[in-house]
Design an enzyme around this catalytic site. Structure first.
Site, short mmCIF file in Angstrom:
data_model
loop_
_atom_site.label_atom_id
_atom_site.label_comp_id
_atom_site.label_asym_id
_atom_site.label_seq_id
_atom_site.Cartn_x
_atom_site.Cartn_y
_atom_site.Cartn_z
N GLU A 1 36.54 13.48 111.84
CA GLU A 1 38.07 14.10 112.77
C GLU A 1 38.26 12.52 113.49
OE1 GLU A 1 37.42 17.54 114.73
OE2 GLU A 1 39.51 17.36 115.18
N GLU B 1 39.25 30.26 101.04
CA GLU B 1 40.23 30.50 102.26
C GLU B 1 41.55 30.24 102.25
OE1 GLU B 1 38.33 27.56 105.54
OE2 GLU B 1 36.33 28.81 105.09
N HIS C 1 42.45 23.14 117.35
CA HIS C 1 41.05 23.76 116.11
C HIS C 1 41.41 22.52 115.50
CE1 HIS C 1 38.19 25.50 113.86
NE2 HIS C 1 38.47 24.62 112.63
N ARG D 1 45.77 20.10 107.25
CA ARG D 1 44.40 20.34 106.57
C ARG D 1 43.85 21.19 105.46
NH1 ARG D 1 39.57 21.53 108.13
NH2 ARG D 1 39.36 22.57 110.02
N ARG E 1 47.13 26.79 106.87
CA ARG E 1 47.19 27.32 107.91
C ARG E 1 48.47 26.97 109.11
NH1 ARG E 1 41.37 24.93 109.49
NH2 ARG E 1 40.74 26.40 108.15
N HIS F 1 44.54 26.28 114.54
CA HIS F 1 43.91 27.52 113.75
C HIS F 1 44.63 28.98 114.17
CE1 HIS F 1 40.68 30.29 111.67
NE2 HIS F 1 40.36 29.23 111.02
N ALA G 1 30.62 24.37 113.00
CA ALA G 1 31.99 25.25 111.43
C ALA G 1 31.19 25.91 110.94
CB ALA G 1 32.10 24.15 111.02
N LYS H 1 26.37 11.92 122.94
CA LYS H 1 27.23 11.46 123.97
C LYS H 1 26.32 13.17 124.92
CE LYS H 1 31.69 13.54 124.93
NZ LYS H 1 32.89 13.18 125.58
#
Ligand code: SIN
Length: 517
Positions: free
Chosen positions: A378, A128, A354, A389, A293, A245, A60, A49
């Site tokens: 996603e 991370e 996020h 996640r 997270r 996040h 990302a 779109k």
């Protein structure tokens, strides 16, 4: 009767029609990679779109997690994933994810995605939250999504069997007695509707961040693919699982989204501090600043509530300026723009929406409960993320399950859809709210969702939130969709309602569905 957003379904046959073997909806990493893994004798359309750079994939920063060293192994990556997922991951899906990770990274290397390598030609790996060791491959320091999407986009343009259609919004998935037979599409440039016939549709339309008032997601992330799938009868799963996040740049909003300060910054040793300079994650979790997270997010919010402050701080003074600029060139540029002196000033941060762990339920090959309808990335719920996640597992999921969708379609009998659309009748919509009313409803929806279904939830607030969202969803179920923004608003109410219903229905507090009372 089923609801379609295109208002003249009885006369679908009068629309201009094109036929394809496969229609891919979405042009982030999941959609592009799925399209590139389809057999070259299949005629493929990619509908998007907007443009390539408007996807969540493009933004990302962190990278792609996979087992890429001898110190690492599938079992460790598996355990880190299910620990972050708080017990709700589908273990067989996680096994597929981690075991097929390395081969997909190697395919990207063969396709010349510009990963960062050290002087001996080895991938430089980052770390991370929730990862016990370094396993995250990245490009241009903190621009993995941009570089990967760009390269996959370039390859798509060289494939004769794939035609991209930019600024084409898919509004409805059409089904007959066998399953999917096509999609209805609105071309924003010519303002015309058309029908794309196909027996195989891969949804890769990304996330839902714009349903929240504060998000890292771009403007287009409103869950349209998800809503169209639900209207076509696909099953939703884990819709209450919304990820926040911990570290988005305070006051860094651009084009409706917040700028992310990657978790990889904490992976390189930065730490969180409150306004008095205290490292409040110490003692809160064995991994402290690098806890999963959802845990870091909640602790930041708790600390802000305790101190009455509106922001926390990221202290990067463990790194030299030179290292920071090399490792995080894009974050450095953004901070500089805002006058933040890296490594001496602290970076002001706040949590924001996020990622979305829920979505259209799929099997291990990305097929949904509607025959011929696949989903990856996603928009899908493959079960790999559970209730929260693990960082940098999302691009990995796009690759592993995007390719699996393609493999599955390559194996299927190559049945063509009839270019003539079936006779379909939909519910008649009749409401035409004014542009001001639609703007105000959109704001009301975003506020209701953010207030009641955020990172910390309360039973009573969720009940009120559900009532507000139900009323909006009932109204937009009867609204005539003549332009893209009304299409988006209708889709937003469908997805918001599924989130609210799932959250109210889940009676336990788990992972990102954290219910305080
Ligand atoms: C980040 O770089 O912190 C985000 C990466 C991700 O969402 O996995």
């Amino acid at each position: 009767m089923r609801r379609y957003l295109y208002s003249d379904m009885q006369n679908l046959a009068s629309l201009p029609t094109q036929a394809f073997d496969v229609v891919v909806v979405g042009s982030g990493i999941a959609g592009l990679y799925a399209a590139l893994n389809l057999d070259s004798d299949l005629k493929v359309a990619i509908l998007t779109k907007s443009e390539l750079k408007d996807s969540n994939s493009w933004q990302a920063q962190g990278g792609i997690a996979a087992v890429l060293t001898d110190e690492d192994c599938f079992q460790l990556h598996f355990e880190d994933t299910v620990t972050a997922g708080a017990g709700l991951c589908k273990e067989e899906a996680v096994r597929v994810l981690v075991e097929e990770g390395p081969e997909n990274i190697h395919i990207l290397e063969d396709w010349e995605v510009p990963f960062d390598y050290n002087e001996s030609g080895r991938l430089i790996l980052g770390r991370e939250g929730g990862h016990r060791l370094r396993r995250i491959a990245h490009c241009d320091g903190d621009a993995t999504g941009r570089e990967t999407t760009k390269r996959l986009g370039e390859i798509v343009m060289t494939r004769e069997n794939i035609t991209p259609f930019f600024r084409h919004q898919m509004t409805d998935i059409v089904t007959d007695e066998k399953g999917v037979c096509g999609v209805v599409v609105y071309d924003e440039k010519s303002r015309a509707w058309s029908y794309f016939a196909s027996r195989h549709v891969i949804l890769a339309t990304g996330g839902i961040g714009q349903l929240y008032t504060h998000t890292t997601n771009p403007r287009g992330a409103v869950g349209d693919g998800m809503a169209a799938a639900f209207r076509a009868g696909a099953k939703p799963e884990n819709m209450e699982m919304v990820q926040f996040h911990p570290t988005t740049l305070m006051s860094g909003e651009m084009e409706g989204r917040l700028f992310l300060i990657s978790e990889a910054v904490r992976g390189e040793g930065a730490i969180l501090r409150n306004g008095r300079g205290e490292n409040f994650m110490q003692g809160k979790h064995p991994m402290a600043d690098l806890a999963p997270r959802d845990i870091v997010t909640r602790n930041i919010l708790k600390e802000l509530r305790r101190t009455g402050e509106d922001r926390a701080w990221l202290d990067c003074s463990n790194m030299t300026r030179e290292f920071f600029f090399r490792r995080f060139p894009n974050i450095s540029a953004q901070c500089q723009k805002m006058g933040i002196e890296l490594t001496s000033d602290f970076i002001p941060i706040h949590p924001a929406q996020h990622y979305f762990m829920g979505g259209v339920a799929t099997d291990l090959f990305g097929e949904t409960s509607v025959p011929g309808l696949f989903a990856c990335g996603e928009v899908s719920c493959t079960g790999v993320h559970g209730a929260n996640r693990l960082a940098s597992n999302s691009m990995l999921e796009c690759l592993v399950f995007g390719r699996r969708c393609a493999i599955s379609i390559n194996r299927l009998a190559k049945e063509s859809a009839s270019p003539t659309p079936p006779a379909v009748s939909g519910e008649t919509a009749f409401l035409k709210p004014s542009p001001e009313e639609k703007r105000s409803d959109r704001m009301k929806l975003r506020k209701a969702l953010s207030h009641a279904f955020g990172a910390v939830r309360k039973t009573e607030q969720m009940q009120y939130g559900l009532e507000t969202i139900t009323a909006l969803a009932e109204k937009y179920d009867r609204v005539v969709c003549e332009d893209p923004s009304t299409v988006e608003m209708c889709n937003m109410t469908v997805v918001a309602l599924e989130i609210a219903k799932a959250a109210v229905a889940r009676k336990e507090s788990i992972g990102s569905h954290y219910v305080e009372d």
